[in-house]
Write a protein that holds these residues in place. Structure first.
Motif, PDB file in Angstrom:
ATOM      1  N   ASN A 504      74.698   9.775  -0.162  1.00 49.31           N
ATOM      2  CA  ASN A 504      75.664   8.688  -0.011  1.00 49.31           C
ATOM      3  C   ASN A 504      76.630   9.062   1.114  1.00 49.31           C
ATOM      4  N   TYR A 505      76.924   8.116   1.976  1.00 52.69           N
ATOM      5  CA  TYR A 505      77.792   8.389   3.127  1.00 52.69           C
ATOM      6  C   TYR A 505      78.945   7.388   3.136  1.00 52.69           C
ATOM      7  N   ARG A 506      80.183   7.911   3.273  1.00 53.13           N
ATOM      8  CA  ARG A 506      81.366   7.062   3.300  1.00 53.13           C
ATOM      9  C   ARG A 506      82.202   7.435   4.528  1.00 53.13           C
ATOM     10  N   GLN A 507      82.539   6.433   5.352  1.00 56.56           N
ATOM     11  CA  GLN A 507      83.273   6.700   6.596  1.00 56.56           C
ATOM     12  C   GLN A 507      84.338   5.639   6.832  1.00 56.56           C
ATOM     13  N   ASN A 508      85.529   6.102   7.193  1.00 55.83           N
ATOM     14  CA  ASN A 508      86.563   5.184   7.667  1.00 55.83           C
ATOM     15  C   ASN A 508      86.263   4.841   9.124  1.00 55.83           C
ATOM     16  N   LEU A 509      85.812   3.603   9.362  1.00 57.10           N
ATOM     17  CA  LEU A 509      85.523   3.189  10.734  1.00 57.10           C
ATOM     18  C   LEU A 509      86.801   3.051  11.544  1.00 57.10           C
ATOM     19  N   SER A 510      87.878   2.726  10.858  1.00 53.28           N
ATOM     20  CA  SER A 510      89.200   2.636  11.467  1.00 53.28           C
ATOM     21  C   SER A 510      90.216   2.757  10.340  1.00 53.28           C
ATOM     22  N   SER A 511      91.473   2.597  10.668  1.00 51.23           N
ATOM     23  CA  SER A 511      92.496   2.652   9.623  1.00 51.23           C
ATOM     24  C   SER A 511      92.407   1.451   8.693  1.00 51.23           C
ATOM     25  N   LYS A 512      91.614   0.443   9.072  1.00 51.11           N
ATOM     26  CA  LYS A 512      91.534  -0.790   8.285  1.00 51.11           C
ATOM     27  C   LYS A 512      90.173  -1.019   7.640  1.00 51.11           C
ATOM     28  N   SER A 513      89.210  -0.184   7.929  1.00 52.09           N
ATOM     29  CA  SER A 513      87.871  -0.468   7.394  1.00 52.09           C
ATOM     30  C   SER A 513      87.133   0.803   7.000  1.00 52.09           C
ATOM     31  N   THR A 514      86.283   0.658   5.980  1.00 54.61           N
ATOM     32  CA  THR A 514      85.483   1.776   5.465  1.00 54.61           C
ATOM     33  C   THR A 514      84.054   1.303   5.232  1.00 54.61           C
ATOM     34  N   LEU A 515      83.107   2.148   5.605  1.00 55.44           N
ATOM     35  CA  LEU A 515      81.694   1.853   5.410  1.00 55.44           C
ATOM     36  C   LEU A 515      81.138   2.743   4.301  1.00 55.44           C
TER      37      LEU A 515
END
Length: 817
Positions: A504-515
């Motif tokens: 499972n992979y979790r990443q903050n694409l920016s300060s406003k979004s997470t994948l």
């Protein structure tokens, strides 16, 4: 000289006291026990004692100290600045700002703001305030969950139109679902006592990437209390007792937590005794006799009566009472700075539990069954959990859980005016090993990779025997002989195993979004053998199945501002047929379910969207979610021929044959609207509204287990030591046209009967009003008083055989010693 010594002693004492900090709950002003206090490097740690006090002398004046507790918002301060606030720290309850830490979504700590799945969390304090009779009753109070009851000793949770073996139960990281978890209605949720729960987390929708097979409708995570070490040797005990008038419930709970520097222990004992249940007398639905029990069987193991007995009070549901015992023992041992181990032993058992569904069944005006009950429902769990933080480049932290479970179920039946008693017993041994690991992929730790594996093995034995009782008048003196009957599952034994890998992979694409993304590969293997062919011969008496499945998920969280959050999620799930699906033989209402050795896995493809809006500095939350699930190859009960025949003789009765079969496609859609939080000083509210609809594309029939529209609304007032709340629960009607009449899971025969021509009415609408008051005299003593169903309304939960409780007065006392 003497004065100088006294002065020095005074200064030393004053210095020691100045190193002590006191930590309090900001709302109640009560001390908080076992707050973890550590420095930036986390190489120095102390804990508060039962008075909320901790000694900070091991820290430097320049250290930044963190005050951490799972139920409270973390607080940081320079040690030297504590003098400014008189070494008193107040922590705010985490629920106040609704930014809970979620433990189950990725099998590790994660904040709600980074999770795309819909989650519901209930804390220990909320569970104690609700004081439910069983864990099934606890689940019935949570948003989006319906609970069906066949008898009082049970409760089958329904999430998003799915229940039983399509909902995964997990306790302390160990899956409870085993190879004989059945479709329809399942009563295993009550084998975890609510008195030992630290928290409960619900994940709504398919979660097969993290949890594998069975997690189609959702995952119910039970977390029991874990002891914690302390720098001082401490022993904390508590006693909880409760009485409920509606069924003369008497519950007693005792627990003890012993904390030392190098190990800790938690021991809990819970016992509940329930009498027969009274239904409500106010019949707003207009059906005067619906649900009333006019006659009952007074047969026992030693008493024989060839006929039913008139019930002097038809509103009292005879043959519903039972008792239950639950034991919990945990040991926590930190092996080193970065490694600790937990030992967990759980045992749950009950008395015989009357099968109320069968005991009220009438044929030609007479009771069909003299005896119908489940033997003691026994669940044993022994597990060890090793947690470690090696800080490798490929693994920052991880855990291994090895568990052994032993489950025993039995069913005893005898028809009225018959001497033949049928015994069927199932035993399941379950071995499991879980490994879960995680690593941040950058210094800011906003890119995280989790991965793991799971192995499970189920060994099932199924035994059956018939015995003819010997009778002398009304006394059962023994047995005359025994005879062969059909076992419920393969009598030659059966095994069911699974192996899986996931990432499972979790990443903050920016300060406003997470994948969020994840994928899982699962392989299941089933082996079963039938030996006795007295009653039926299968195309193959030995079967082997080997199924593999890949499930995936992708979620996106967008936070355009601090008060808004938008979630989107697509996921897939699967369920591989278990022993119950393929090999069960069971009679009900003139139909007998027979094995279908050609059954294949079923799949779910899910898409959903969610919106969260925070108010009042995140102290109030409004949420809404909507979902659509496509079911492919889904399993349901349908007409089935075995060896060219569509009927067979079962326990002396000729019955139509049915089986679990694969269908093509179906859908379930729906959504939940909810809100919770503080509306203004001292006042809080919460509520939810849930809508579900499901239908088959190929048969055009409604799906089973789809509840009608339901919801609740609660307003509570909290001030100092007093908490009082008013709760309104409601349920819309479900028309006859919305029932699946072929499977029989929805129990249409338990709804009001109109006439021979019009048949059954369907499920009437209902609503109840409930009042709850809690007063905390001190941090050690609190009492609760509750009135459920104030207006004594008669109703049945959807698909339930038993009428729900009438007006109920509940009193409880909690003492912390």
């Amino acid at each position: 000289m003497r004065f100088s010594l006294l002065l020095l002693l005074f200064l030393i004492t004053l210095s020691a006291k100045s190193q002590q900090v006191k930590v309090f709950d900001r709302e109640t002003n009560f001390p908080i026990y076992n707050v973890t206090i550590y420095n930036d490097n986390r190489d120095l740690v102390v804990y508060t004692d039962k008075n909320g006090i901790a000694d900070l002398s091991i820290f430097k004046e320049s250290d930044v100290l963190s005050f951490n507790h799972l139920s409270f918002i973390e607080y940081e301060i320079l040690k030297r600045e504590l003098a400014v606030i008189d070494f008193v720290v107040y922590l705010s309850n985490r629920a106040e700002q609704l930014e809970e830490v979620v433990l189950s979504a990725s099998r590790g700590k994660e904040t709600r703001s980074r999770i795309a799945e819909t989650i519901a969390i209930t804390s220990r304090e909320e569970i104690r305030r609700m004081a439910p009779q069983t864990s099934a009753d606890l689940l019935a109070n949570l948003p989006g969950i319906k609970v069906q009851k066949t008898q009082m000793g049970g409760g089958s949770p329904v999430i998003r139109g799915m229940e039983a073996n399509r909902v995964l139960l997990v306790v302390d990281g160990v899956r409870m679902n085993n190879a004989i978890y059945r479709s329809g209605h399942l009563q295993s949720s009550i084998t975890v006592s609510p008195t030992v729960l630290e928290r409960t987390e619900i994940i709504y929708g398919p979660s097969s990437v993290i949890y594998g097979s069975d997690a189609l409708g959702g995952v119910i995570n039970y977390f029991t209390k874990t002891p914690e070490i302390n720098t001082e040797n401490t022993l904390n005990t508590s006693i909880f007792s409760k009485y409920s008038s509606v069924n003369n419930e008497k519950t007693i709970h005792f627990d003890a937590e012993a904390s030392f520097k190098k190990w800790a222990s938690f021991t809990a004992f819970s016992y509940s005794d329930f009498g027969d249940l009274k239904m409500g007398k106010t019949r707003n639905h207009g059906f005067d006799s619906w649900g009333k029990v006019y006659q009952y069987s007074n047969n026992t193991n030693s008493f024989y009566n060839p006929a039913g007995v008139v019930n002097p009070n038809p509103n009292l549901q005879k043959n519903t009472g039972y008792n239950q015992l639950d034991l919990l023992q945990k040991f926590y041992v930190p092996l080193s700075k970065n490694t600790d181990i937990n030992f967990n032993i759980q045992y749950s058992t009950s008395s015989d539990i009357p099968n109320f569904d069968n005991l009220v069944e009438v044929s030609n005006g007479k009771l069909r069954y003299a005896e119908a009950y489940y033997g003691p429902q026994n669940r044993f769990l022994a597990s060890s959990s090793l947690k470690f933080n090696p800080n490798y480049s490929w693994m920052e932290k991880g855990s291994l859980i090895f568990a052994f479970q032993q489950i025993e179920e039995s069913r005893i039946e005898r028809r009225m005016n018959s001497l033949d008693r049928f015994y069927r017993t199932e035993n399941v041994d379950v071995y499991s090993l879980n490994g879960d690991f995680s690593v941040p992929l950058n210094e800011s730790k906003d890119r995280n990779l989790t991965y793991g594996f799971e192995f499970t093995h189920n060994d099932v034995s199924s035994n059956a025997i018939g015995k003819k009782i010997a009778v002398n008048g009304n006394e059962i003196t023994g047995f005359e002989n025994s005879f062969v009957i059909q076992s419920r599952y393969p009598d030659g034994g059966s095994q069911y195993s699974s192996a899986a890998l996931y990432t499972n992979y979790r990443q903050n694409l920016s300060s406003k979004s997470t994948l969020n993304t994840g994928i899982r590969l699962t392989s299941t293997f089933l082996k079963a053998l039938w030996v006795d062919d007295t009653f039926m011969t299968l195309p193959d008496m030995a079967i082997y199945t080997d199924n593999k499945s890949v499930s995936a998920t992708a979620g996106y969280v967008y936070k355009p501002s601090v008060n808004w959050q938008f979630n989107t999620l697509v996921s897939s799930g699967f369920r591989s047929p278990n022993i119950d699906d393929i090999g069960k033989i069971r009679y009900k209402n003139g139909q007998v379910t027979v094995p279908n050795i050609y059954l294949k896995p079923e799949y779910v493809y899910n898409s959903e969207v969610g919106i969260l809006r925070y108010f009042n500095n995140k102290k109030f939350l409004v949420s809404a979610n909507a979902y659509y699930m496509l079911l492919h190859n889904y399993i349901s009960r349908g007409a089935f021929e075995i060896n060219g025949q569509n009927s067979l003789v079962y326990d002396g009765v000729t019955a139509t044959t049915m089986a679990n079969i694969n269908n093509k496609n179906a859908y379930i859609k729906g959504g939940t609207f909810g809100f919770q939080g503080t509306i203004f000083n001292h006042f809080k509210t919460n509520g939810s509204l849930t809508y579900t609809k499901g239908k088959s594309y190929d048969t055009k029939m409604p799906l089973s287990s789809i509840p009608p529209l339901f919801g609740n609304l609660e307003v509570s007032y909290t001030h100092n030591k007093l908490l009082t709340s008013l709760n309104y629960r409601f349920n819309a009607a479900k028309n006859l046209s919305d029932y699946n009449l072929e499977e029989g899971i929805d129990n249409i025969e338990q709804t009001p009967f109109i006439s021979e021509t019009a048949n059954y009415y369907g499920s009437p609408k209902w609503s109840t009003l409930n009042l709850n008051t809690n007063y905390q005299f001190s941090e050690k003593v609190s009492i609760s008083f509750r009135i459920d169903n104030i207006f004594d309304v008669h109703y049945k939960e959807f698909a339930s055989s038993i009428s729900s409780p009438g007006r109920n007065f509940v009193g409880s006392l909690l003492l912390k010693l």
